[in-house]
Enzyme design. Structure first.
Site, PDB file in Angstrom:
ATOM      1  N   GLU A   1       1.815  10.838   9.421  1.00 14.44           N
ATOM      2  CA  GLU A   1       3.167  10.400   8.671  1.00 14.44           C
ATOM      3  C   GLU A   1       4.149  10.073   9.770  1.00 14.44           C
ATOM      4  OE1 GLU A   1       4.971  13.865   6.845  1.00 14.44           O
ATOM      5  OE2 GLU A   1       6.485  12.659   6.103  1.00 14.44           O
TER       6      GLU A   1
ATOM      7  N   LYS B   1       7.748   7.567   0.317  1.00 13.41           N
ATOM      8  CA  LYS B   1       7.616   8.966  -0.005  1.00 13.41           C
ATOM      9  C   LYS B   1       8.292   9.384  -1.214  1.00 13.41           C
ATOM     10  CE  LYS B   1       7.210  13.500   2.203  1.00 13.41           C
ATOM     11  NZ  LYS B   1       7.043  14.246   3.701  1.00 13.41           N
TER      12      LYS B   1
ATOM     13  N   CYS C   1       2.261  13.479   2.977  1.00 10.68           N
ATOM     14  CA  CYS C   1       2.540  14.650   3.351  1.00 10.68           C
ATOM     15  C   CYS C   1       2.767  15.681   1.993  1.00 10.68           C
ATOM     16  CB  CYS C   1       3.507  15.065   4.439  1.00 10.68           C
ATOM     17  SG  CYS C   1       3.345  16.445   5.229  1.00 10.68           S
TER      18      CYS C   1
HETATM   19  C1  ACM Z   1       6.191  17.173   5.141  1.00 12.66           C
HETATM   20  O1  ACM Z   1       6.256  16.719   4.223  1.00 12.66           O
HETATM   21  N1  ACM Z   1       6.124  16.536   6.346  1.00 12.66           N
HETATM   22  C2  ACM Z   1       6.046  18.517   5.431  1.00 12.66           C
END
Ligand code: ACM
Length: 263
Positions: free
Chosen positions: A38, A108, A141
């Protein structure tokens, strides 16, 4: 299909240096798909939205161009997390690139902690793209903690879930065995290493230990907690096309939505 994960420790704000390191680590290697962490071009801990905006780029910007060049050199598709600028908003996104350029973008959906003050929540849903003839879905993530993310990708047809990560909690790597098993997909969690403490009172140690899991829950590969490494595994993607758990149980068709409470 050969899949690789490049786990490393991006330097905050040094996009060119991070891209150079990605290029160096992948030079001379070949894979069909390489998953990177990420926000791997910028680092993670932006002080505020203005700083995130100053480092964010469009999905067809300069970094995407460099990633496409790197994809060309190792004849791979790459999935890489980056800060995306689009329509006046900043997203925590991942792109899929080939040597031809950007193939697709995922933004995301489930923002973690301070990310809520920096990024707009993803608005493109969970998306699946072809890599050769293999359907690859992307989540980022913290999406892992919501089973709906991986499920949405598997019902959209994903056989492989590319999962760039900057994990700081200790739960995800183990949980990915369940995400893979409950969807009968391959999961590829590429997590960064190192530490960032750019915001007063908030220090993040990223847990590394990138992990690839097979549709039967077998852990195919796992990185170390702190090292920069490229971890490659040859998989048979067709295994993810078989959704039978027993001869009488199909992991998707046996669901009972009429009995579930979804909200
Ligand atoms: C995250 O989503 N970077 C913990």
């Amino acid at each position: 299909m050969k899949i690789a994960m490049l786990q490393f420790d991006p330097s905050f704000g040094e996009t060119n240096k991070n891209l150079d390191r990605i290029q160096e680590a992948l030079t001379g290697r070949s894979a069909d798909l390489v998953v990177l962490p990420e926000l791997c071009t910028t680092g993670y801990q932006f002080i505020d939205r203005a700083e995130a905006a100053s480092l964010a780029e469009p999905a067809d910007g300069k970094s995407a161009g460099r990633l496409a060049e790197i994809a060309g050199c190792c004849q791979a598709h790459l999935v890489a997390g980056f800060a995306e600028k689009s329509g006046g908003k900043i997203f925590n996104s991942a792109i899929l690139v080939s040597s031809q350029g950007t193939v697709g973008v995922y933004r995301k959906v489930h923002l973690f902690s301070e990310e809520k003050n920096l990024f707009a929540p993803g608005d493109l849903g969970f998306r699946v793209f072809p890599v050769g003839n293999v359907p690859v879905g992307i989540m980022i993530c913290f999406d892992w903690i919501f089973p709906e993310s991986a499920r949405s990708l598997s019902t959209a047809g994903a056989w492989v879930i590319a999962h760039p990560a900057n994990l700081v909690l200790p739960f995800c790597q183990s949980a990915m065995v369940t995400r893979a098993l409950e969807n009968r997909v391959f999961t590829v969690t590429c997590n960064r290493t190192g530490q960032e403490n750019r915001v007063e009172g908030i220090s993040y140690r990223f847990t590394g230990s990138s992990r690839m899991v097979a549709p039967d829950g077998t852990v195919l590969a796992q990185g170390a907690a702190g090292d920069t490494e490229v971890i490659s595994v040859e998989i048979d993607p067709d295994l993810a096309g078989n959704k039978q758990i027993t001869k009488n149980n199909h992991i998707l068709e046996d669901r009972r939505p009429d009995q579930y409470r979804l909200s």
